[in-house]
Design an enzyme around this catalytic site. Structure first.
Site, PDB file in Angstrom:
ATOM      1  N   ASP A  65       0.991  -1.257   0.056  1.00 59.12           N
ATOM      2  CA  ASP A  65       0.116   0.069  -0.064  1.00 59.12           C
ATOM      3  C   ASP A  65       1.002   1.280   0.002  1.00 59.12           C
ATOM      4  O   ASP A  65       2.208   1.111   0.430  1.00 59.12           O
ATOM      5  CB  ASP A  65      -0.856  -0.213   1.281  1.00 59.12           C
ATOM      6  CG  ASP A  65      -1.575   0.929   1.546  1.00 59.12           C
ATOM      7  OD1 ASP A  65      -2.354   1.613   0.455  1.00 59.12           O
ATOM      8  OD2 ASP A  65      -1.578   1.805   2.635  1.00 59.12           O
ATOM      9  N   LEU A  66       0.446   2.257  -0.389  1.00 57.52           N
ATOM     10  CA  LEU A  66       1.076   3.425  -0.438  1.00 57.52           C
ATOM     11  C   LEU A  66       1.277   4.443   1.047  1.00 57.52           C
ATOM     12  O   LEU A  66       1.919   4.664   1.715  1.00 57.52           O
ATOM     13  CB  LEU A  66       0.926   4.433  -1.770  1.00 57.52           C
ATOM     14  CG  LEU A  66       1.391   5.739  -1.635  1.00 57.52           C
ATOM     15  CD1 LEU A  66       2.960   5.603  -2.163  1.00 57.52           C
ATOM     16  CD2 LEU A  66       0.849   6.644  -2.965  1.00 57.52           C
ATOM     17  N   ASP A  67      -0.115   4.945   0.974  1.00 58.96           N
ATOM     18  CA  ASP A  67      -0.407   6.187   2.050  1.00 58.96           C
ATOM     19  C   ASP A  67      -0.494   5.504   3.379  1.00 58.96           C
ATOM     20  O   ASP A  67      -1.001   4.512   3.787  1.00 58.96           O
ATOM     21  CB  ASP A  67      -1.764   6.818   2.041  1.00 58.96           C
ATOM     22  CG  ASP A  67      -1.938   7.578   0.567  1.00 58.96           C
ATOM     23  OD1 ASP A  67      -0.911   8.161   0.258  1.00 58.96           O
ATOM     24  OD2 ASP A  67      -2.703   7.251  -0.119  1.00 58.96           O
ATOM     25  N   THR A  97       1.598   9.993   4.098  1.00 61.29           N
ATOM     26  CA  THR A  97       0.371  11.081   3.607  1.00 61.29           C
ATOM     27  C   THR A  97      -0.705  10.484   4.389  1.00 61.29           C
ATOM     28  O   THR A  97      -1.470  11.684   4.279  1.00 61.29           O
ATOM     29  CB  THR A  97       0.405  10.625   2.332  1.00 61.29           C
ATOM     30  OG1 THR A  97       0.585   9.133   1.868  1.00 61.29           O
ATOM     31  CG2 THR A  97       1.475  11.212   1.334  1.00 61.29           C
ATOM     32  N   LYS A 116      -9.037   5.390   6.226  1.00 57.89           N
ATOM     33  CA  LYS A 116      -7.737   4.906   5.693  1.00 57.89           C
ATOM     34  C   LYS A 116      -8.098   3.858   4.475  1.00 57.89           C
ATOM     35  O   LYS A 116      -8.812   2.656   4.936  1.00 57.89           O
ATOM     36  CB  LYS A 116      -6.887   4.397   6.662  1.00 57.89           C
ATOM     37  CG  LYS A 116      -6.398   5.591   7.413  1.00 57.89           C
ATOM     38  CD  LYS A 116      -5.345   4.885   8.590  1.00 57.89           C
ATOM     39  CE  LYS A 116      -4.602   6.107   9.362  1.00 57.89           C
ATOM     40  NZ  LYS A 116      -3.921   5.534  10.385  1.00 57.89           N
ATOM     41  N   SER A 124      -2.514   0.678  -4.314  1.00 62.65           N
ATOM     42  CA  SER A 124      -3.035   1.840  -3.406  1.00 62.65           C
ATOM     43  C   SER A 124      -4.194   2.128  -4.141  1.00 62.65           C
ATOM     44  O   SER A 124      -4.863   2.058  -5.344  1.00 62.65           O
ATOM     45  CB  SER A 124      -2.086   2.930  -3.675  1.00 62.65           C
ATOM     46  OG  SER A 124      -2.627   4.029  -3.317  1.00 62.65           O
ATOM     47  N   ALA A 125      -5.129   2.769  -3.175  1.00 64.95           N
ATOM     48  CA  ALA A 125      -6.592   3.394  -3.594  1.00 64.95           C
ATOM     49  C   ALA A 125      -6.362   4.583  -4.040  1.00 64.95           C
ATOM     50  O   ALA A 125      -7.410   5.344  -4.904  1.00 64.95           O
ATOM     51  CB  ALA A 125      -7.487   3.455  -2.485  1.00 64.95           C
ATOM     52  N   LYS A 137     -11.037  -0.949  -1.687  1.00 66.16           N
ATOM     53  CA  LYS A 137     -10.982  -1.714  -0.686  1.00 66.16           C
ATOM     54  C   LYS A 137     -11.992  -1.637   0.633  1.00 66.16           C
ATOM     55  O   LYS A 137     -12.321  -0.483   0.583  1.00 66.16           O
ATOM     56  CB  LYS A 137      -9.569  -1.452   0.017  1.00 66.16           C
ATOM     57  CG  LYS A 137      -8.312  -1.457  -0.818  1.00 66.16           C
ATOM     58  CD  LYS A 137      -7.067  -0.900  -0.127  1.00 66.16           C
ATOM     59  CE  LYS A 137      -5.788  -0.800  -1.221  1.00 66.16           C
ATOM     60  NZ  LYS A 137      -4.742  -0.294  -0.424  1.00 66.16           N
ATOM     61  N   GLU A 195       0.023  -3.320   4.901  1.00 67.46           N
ATOM     62  CA  GLU A 195      -1.305  -2.404   4.582  1.00 67.46           C
ATOM     63  C   GLU A 195      -1.280  -1.696   6.150  1.00 67.46           C
ATOM     64  O   GLU A 195      -0.816  -2.224   7.097  1.00 67.46           O
ATOM     65  CB  GLU A 195      -2.418  -3.343   4.526  1.00 67.46           C
ATOM     66  CG  GLU A 195      -3.090  -3.132   3.308  1.00 67.46           C
ATOM     67  CD  GLU A 195      -3.617  -1.848   2.953  1.00 67.46           C
ATOM     68  OE1 GLU A 195      -3.768  -0.936   3.755  1.00 67.46           O
ATOM     69  OE2 GLU A 195      -3.974  -1.391   1.755  1.00 67.46           O
ATOM     70  N   ASP A 196      -1.516  -0.504   6.096  1.00 68.45           N
ATOM     71  CA  ASP A 196      -1.829   0.231   7.330  1.00 68.45           C
ATOM     72  C   ASP A 196      -3.054   0.340   7.893  1.00 68.45           C
ATOM     73  O   ASP A 196      -3.630   0.908   8.698  1.00 68.45           O
ATOM     74  CB  ASP A 196      -1.042   1.721   7.514  1.00 68.45           C
ATOM     75  CG  ASP A 196      -1.918   2.694   6.566  1.00 68.45           C
ATOM     76  OD1 ASP A 196      -2.350   2.157   5.354  1.00 68.45           O
ATOM     77  OD2 ASP A 196      -2.088   3.786   7.048  1.00 68.45           O
TER      78      ASP A 196
HETATM   79  C1  BG6 Z   1      -5.706   5.645   0.052  1.00 68.48           C
HETATM   80  C2  BG6 Z   1      -5.782   6.688   1.466  1.00 68.48           C
HETATM   81  O1  BG6 Z   1      -4.454   5.146  -0.129  1.00 68.48           O
HETATM   82  O2  BG6 Z   1      -6.321   6.617  -0.739  1.00 68.48           O
HETATM   83  C3  BG6 Z   1      -7.122   7.209   1.689  1.00 68.48           C
HETATM   84  O3  BG6 Z   1      -5.479   5.835   2.659  1.00 68.48           O
HETATM   85  C4  BG6 Z   1      -7.426   7.983   0.426  1.00 68.48           C
HETATM   86  O4  BG6 Z   1      -7.299   7.914   2.822  1.00 68.48           O
HETATM   87  C5  BG6 Z   1      -7.408   7.023  -0.685  1.00 68.48           C
HETATM   88  O5  BG6 Z   1      -8.802   8.601   0.656  1.00 68.48           O
HETATM   89  C6  BG6 Z   1      -7.769   7.825  -2.107  1.00 68.48           C
HETATM   90  O6  BG6 Z   1      -6.639   8.704  -2.300  1.00 68.48           O
HETATM   91  P1  BG6 Z   1      -6.880   9.946  -3.458  1.00 68.48           P
HETATM   92  O7  BG6 Z   1      -5.472  10.447  -3.433  1.00 68.48           O
HETATM   93  O8  BG6 Z   1      -7.009   9.421  -4.791  1.00 68.48           O
HETATM   94  O9  BG6 Z   1      -7.846  10.897  -2.766  1.00 68.48           O
HETATM   95 MG    MG Z   2      -2.646   3.117   3.654  1.00 68.97          MG
END
Ligand code: BG6
Ligand code: MG
Length: 225
Positions: free
Chosen positions: A9-11, A17, A45, A114-115, A145, A169-170
Site C-alpha cells: 500500500d502507499l499512504d 501521507t 484509511k 493503492s486506492a 478496498k 497495509e496500514d
Molecule cells: C488511500 C488513503 O490510500 O487513498 C485514503 O488511505 C484516500 O485516505 C485514498 O482517501 C484515495 O486517495 P486519493 O489520493 O485518490 O484521494
Molecule cells: Mg494506507
C-alpha cells in the site's frame, strides 16, 4: 520457487501521507459542521475518495446534490495536493527503502496496490517509482478496498498467484482486502487496530531481514482468519 509477490500500500506504508489525508478531510468536514475523531479516521484509511466523503456525510447525517459532492471531492483533493507538492524523499517511512532495496537484490516481484489516484506523482516525488515492477492505483480499479480487486490486479501484473503474495497495509480495509484475496496480510501500525492481519509490525524497522527471507523461502504462512 524462491520468488514471491510483495504488494505495498502507499499512504501510511511507504510514505507518511495518511496524516495529510486526515488534515484535508477534517478541514472539509469541519466546513460542513461535521467533526470526526482519530478513531473514526481509521475507517477512512485505505478506502477511495468517493467512499471517504460518503462516510463523512453519513457521520454528519448530511446529504448533498451530485454537483456539490463532486465539487467537495475536488476541493479536498486540491487541499491534499497542496501538502504533497512539498514532499521529497525525506518523507519515506523508516526502513522502507532498505526493504525495497533488499527485495530488488533478491529479484522479487514488487507491486504497489493503492486506492489513491495520486499514487504515481507521489512515488515520483519521493524517487521510488522505479522500485516497482507494477503499479495499481485508484485509476485502475472499480471497487474500493476492502474489495480485493486492487491486489488481485497487482498479482496478475506480477504474474504471481494470490497465495504467493504478501500485502503490507496500514488500514483495516486493506488488511481485509488482502485476506479476501487469500494473500498473507502484514499490518503496519497498531496491533489493536490491525488485529485481523496475519502479522503486525509497528513499522518496517521492527521487521527483520530474516522475516523477509522467510517470506521468500515460503516459511511465513497465512494464519487462519
Ligand atoms: C488511500 C488513503 O490510500 O487513498 C485514503 O488511505 C484516500 O485516505 C485514498 O482517501 C484515495 O486517495 P486519493 O489520493 O485518490 O484521494
Ligand atoms: Mg494506507
Amino acid at each position: 520457487m524462491n520468488k514471491k509477490g510483495f504488494i505495498f500500500d502507499l499512504d501510511g506504508v511507504i510514505v507518511d501521507t495518511a496524516k495529510y489525508h486526515f488534515l484535508a478531510w477534517r478541514k472539509l468536514a469541519n466546513g460542513l459542521g461535521i467533526d470526526f475523531t482519530h478513531e473514526e479516521n481509521e475507517q477512512l484509511k485505505g478506502v477511495s475518495r468517493v467512499r471517504s466523503l460518503e462516510k463523512i456525510l453519513e457521520w454528519g447525517g448530511k446529504t448533498l446534490s451530485k454537483e456539490e459532492f463532486t465539487s467537495l471531492m475536488a476541493k479536498k483533493n486540491e487541499e491534499y495536493l497542496g501538502y504533497i507538492s512539498k514532499m521529497d524523499a525525506s518523507e519515506i517511512l523508516p526502513d522502507v527503502s532498505k526493504v525495497l532495496d533488499f527485495l530488488e537484490a533478491k529479484h522479487q516481484a514488487v507491486a504497489l496496490g493503492s486506492a489513491s489516484k495520486n499514487a504515481r506523482p507521489i512515488l515520483e516525488k519521493v524517487s521510488l517509482l522505479e522500485k516497482f515492477n507494477a503499479i495499481v492505483d485508484g485509476n485502475d480499479v472499480t471497487k474500493a478496498k476492502p474489495d480485493p480487486e486492487v491486489f488481485l490486479i497487482g498479482a496478475k501484473l506480477l504474474d504471481m498467484q494470490p497465495q504467493d503474495c504478501v500485502v503490507f497495509e496500514d488500514s483495516v480495509a486493506g488488511v481485509q482486502a488482502a485476506n479476501t484475496a487469500n494473500m498473507i496480510s502484514i499490518g503496519i501500525g497498531e496491533k489493536d487496530v490491525l488485529h485481523e492481519a496475519d502479522y503486525i509490525f509497528k513499522d518496517f524497522t521492527e521487521m527483520s531481514q530474516e522475516f523477509v527471507e522467510a517470506i521468500i523461502s515460503g516459511n511465513v504462512t497465512k494464519k487462519i482468519n
